[in-house]
Design a protein around this motif. Structure first.
Motif, mmCIF file in Angstrom:
data_model
loop_
_atom_site.group_PDB
_atom_site.id
_atom_site.type_symbol
_atom_site.label_atom_id
_atom_site.label_comp_id
_atom_site.label_asym_id
_atom_site.label_seq_id
_atom_site.Cartn_x
_atom_site.Cartn_y
_atom_site.Cartn_z
ATOM 1 N N ASP A 140 -1.304 -8.010 -4.674
ATOM 2 C CA ASP A 140 -0.198 -7.835 -5.626
ATOM 3 C C ASP A 140 1.076 -8.328 -4.956
ATOM 4 N N LEU A 141 1.828 -9.171 -5.677
ATOM 5 C CA LEU A 141 3.092 -9.683 -5.129
ATOM 6 C C LEU A 141 4.246 -8.864 -5.703
ATOM 7 N N VAL A 142 5.118 -8.367 -4.838
ATOM 8 C CA VAL A 142 6.246 -7.563 -5.307
ATOM 9 C C VAL A 142 7.554 -8.107 -4.724
ATOM 10 N N ASN A 143 8.488 -8.382 -5.629
ATOM 11 C CA ASN A 143 9.801 -8.860 -5.211
ATOM 12 C C ASN A 143 10.631 -7.668 -4.710
ATOM 13 N N ILE A 144 11.116 -7.767 -3.490
ATOM 14 C CA ILE A 144 11.914 -6.684 -2.902
ATOM 15 C C ILE A 144 13.113 -6.326 -3.793
ATOM 16 N N GLU A 145 13.657 -7.350 -4.473
ATOM 17 C CA GLU A 145 14.844 -7.115 -5.324
ATOM 18 C C GLU A 145 14.572 -6.084 -6.417
ATOM 19 N N SER A 146 13.317 -6.034 -6.887
ATOM 20 C CA SER A 146 13.041 -5.110 -7.985
ATOM 21 C C SER A 146 12.103 -3.970 -7.577
ATOM 22 N N ALA A 147 11.912 -3.813 -6.253
ATOM 23 C CA ALA A 147 10.995 -2.766 -5.770
ATOM 24 C C ALA A 147 11.724 -1.436 -5.686
ATOM 25 N N GLU A 148 11.707 -0.695 -6.796
ATOM 26 C CA GLU A 148 12.421 0.587 -6.762
ATOM 27 C C GLU A 148 11.620 1.629 -5.994
ATOM 28 N N GLU A 149 10.367 1.816 -6.408
ATOM 29 C CA GLU A 149 9.496 2.721 -5.648
ATOM 30 C C GLU A 149 8.557 1.882 -4.805
ATOM 31 N N ILE A 150 8.428 2.247 -3.545
ATOM 32 C CA ILE A 150 7.541 1.465 -2.682
ATOM 33 C C ILE A 150 6.217 2.212 -2.554
ATOM 34 N N SER A 151 5.162 1.577 -3.058
ATOM 35 C CA SER A 151 3.875 2.262 -3.084
ATOM 36 C C SER A 151 2.866 1.503 -2.221
ATOM 37 N N ILE A 152 2.525 2.104 -1.081
ATOM 38 C CA ILE A 152 1.639 1.450 -0.110
ATOM 39 C C ILE A 152 0.227 2.040 -0.193
ATOM 40 N N LYS A 153 0.161 3.282 -0.634
ATOM 41 C CA LYS A 153 -1.107 4.050 -0.576
ATOM 42 C C LYS A 153 -2.317 3.342 -1.198
ATOM 43 N N PRO A 154 -2.147 2.662 -2.375
ATOM 44 C CA PRO A 154 -3.370 2.075 -2.971
ATOM 45 C C PRO A 154 -3.915 0.859 -2.223
ATOM 46 N N TYR A 155 -3.258 0.451 -1.142
ATOM 47 C CA TYR A 155 -3.606 -0.839 -0.539
ATOM 48 C C TYR A 155 -4.275 -0.718 0.837
ATOM 49 N N ASN A 156 -5.094 -1.726 1.144
ATOM 50 C CA ASN A 156 -5.785 -1.761 2.433
ATOM 51 C C ASN A 156 -5.026 -2.582 3.471
ATOM 52 N N PHE A 157 -4.090 -3.388 3.012
ATOM 53 C CA PHE A 157 -3.248 -4.100 3.981
ATOM 54 C C PHE A 157 -1.908 -4.467 3.333
ATOM 55 N N PHE A 158 -0.951 -4.845 4.211
ATOM 56 C CA PHE A 158 0.433 -5.020 3.807
ATOM 57 C C PHE A 158 0.944 -6.362 4.340
ATOM 58 N N ILE A 159 1.648 -7.105 3.490
ATOM 59 C CA ILE A 159 2.254 -8.374 3.947
ATOM 60 C C ILE A 159 3.739 -8.349 3.590
ATOM 61 N N ILE A 160 4.567 -8.854 4.477
ATOM 62 C CA ILE A 160 5.989 -8.997 4.139
ATOM 63 C C ILE A 160 6.452 -10.414 4.483
ATOM 64 N N GLY A 161 7.197 -11.030 3.555
ATOM 65 C CA GLY A 161 7.699 -12.391 3.758
ATOM 66 C C GLY A 161 9.200 -12.449 3.553
ATOM 67 N N SER A 162 9.870 -13.205 4.438
ATOM 68 C CA SER A 162 11.332 -13.295 4.368
ATOM 69 C C SER A 162 11.806 -14.683 4.775
ATOM 70 N N PRO A 163 12.878 -15.164 4.174
ATOM 71 C CA PRO A 163 13.506 -16.379 4.713
ATOM 72 C C PRO A 163 14.268 -16.033 5.987
ATOM 73 N N VAL A 164 14.603 -17.045 6.750
ATOM 74 C CA VAL A 164 15.429 -16.856 7.948
ATOM 75 C C VAL A 164 16.862 -17.228 7.605
ATOM 76 N N HIS A 165 17.772 -16.321 7.891
ATOM 77 C CA HIS A 165 19.205 -16.617 7.764
ATOM 78 C C HIS A 165 19.824 -16.415 9.138
ATOM 79 N N ALA A 166 20.185 -17.510 9.786
ATOM 80 C CA ALA A 166 20.744 -17.448 11.145
ATOM 81 C C ALA A 166 19.805 -16.691 12.085
#
Ligand SMILES: Cc1cc2nc3c(=O)[nH]c(=O)nc-3n(C[C@H](O)[C@H](O)[C@H](O)COP(=O)(O)O)c2cc1C
Length: 260
Positions: A33-59
């Motif tokens: 499931d892809l979730v945009n951080i901008e609209s992630a009001e509640e963060i729900s990790i429990k239903p998942y077997n693994f976690f990915i986070i992606g970010s651009p680099v600013h400086a």
């Protein structure tokens, strides 16, 4: 097995890579499931077997919006396996390493930490304009890299790119200096008289930083310089230091599913 990928993407690169991760895991019959951080009001990790986070680099580092998300992320008791990736114009940056450390402090088990080179959306600030050929090559290499990372993650093989303490220290120094300069740097963004007030930038600014006043788009002081407004403007009416820029992110920005 099911994973969740949280991302922030100013102009589409990081989301484009997120889409590639989704496709790549799908080949192993694993859904993400892809979730945009901008609209992630509640963060729900429990239903998942693994976690990915992606970010651009600013400086060298991740933008503050990603840090704020990490601050809200719940502590992990079961050592949830994780992938951390950054996208940046150069081959490497400190961002993924800094984010990994923060996740590990929260109890996550970071298996993959990777820097995925993508076209530099800020070529008019640092570096130079990537040619069409360079962009094409970067995208092809990014697809290959995502496939390799996925395979390694599934086989539980650790990859930690750009992992030195020295680089993290540089990254944090750069992050601090850059964030203090942001109010000044963001003043470089203005709209021209051609602005048709379609409102696309206003509706899609991650910080709600744009309003229309006296027939002009006004850019307030909450800008994080993600450059979304510049790259998505349908008539290229948003300038940087008074100059029009080549909107190289137009195609990849489509992956952001903008509010029309
Ligand atoms: C304000 C700003 C600073 C940046 N600093 C760096 C940098 O330090 N190193 C780098 O390689 N790329 C840098 N970039 C380029 C972006 O990290 C790169 O294009 C990224 O893939 C953009 O992702 P996005 O489209 O998901 O926002 C910078 C971009 C911006 C807007």
């Amino acid at each position: 097995m099911k994973g969740v990928l949280y991302y922030f993407s100013g102009t589409g690169n990081t989301k484009w890579v997120a889409d590639r991760f989704k496709e790549s895991f799908k080949l192993y019959d694993i859904n993400i499931d892809l979730v945009n951080i901008e609209s992630a009001e509640e963060i729900s990790i429990k239903p998942y077997n693994f976690f990915i986070i992606g970010s651009p680099v600013h400086a060298e580092a991740a933008p503050k919006i990603v840090d704020d998300f990490l601050g809200r992320l719940p502590k992990e008791e079961s050592r949830l396996r994780a992938i951390v990736y950054s996208t940046q114009g150069a081959k490497s940056a400190a961002a993924a390493s800094i984010v990994s450390k923060k996740l590990e402090q929260k109890g996550y088990n970071v298996i993959i930490q990777s820097n995925i080179a993508m076209p530099n959306n800020y070529y008019f600030g640092v570096g130079r304009l990537p040619t069409e050929n360079m962009q094409k090559k970067m995208l092809e290499e990014a697809v290959e890299k995502v496939e390799i990372l996925t395979k390694n993650f599934i086989e539980n093989k650790h990859i930690k790119e750009c992992n030195s303490l020295f680089r993290r220290v540089i990254g944090k120094v750069s992050e601090k200096a850059y964030r203090s300069m942001l109010p000044k740097l963001s003043k470089n963004i203005t709209s021209t008289k051609e602005c048709s007030k379609c409102g696309l930038c206003l509706r899609n600014c991650p910080k709600g930083n744009i309003t229309f006043e006296n027939g002009h788009a006004i850019f307030h002081s909450n800008c994080i310089l993600c450059l979304r407004c510049i790259h998505i403007c349908p008539i290229n009416a948003i300038t940087y230091k008074g100059k029009k820029i080549n909107q190289i992110q137009k195609e990849r920005a489509k992956s952001l599913n903008l509010n029309k």
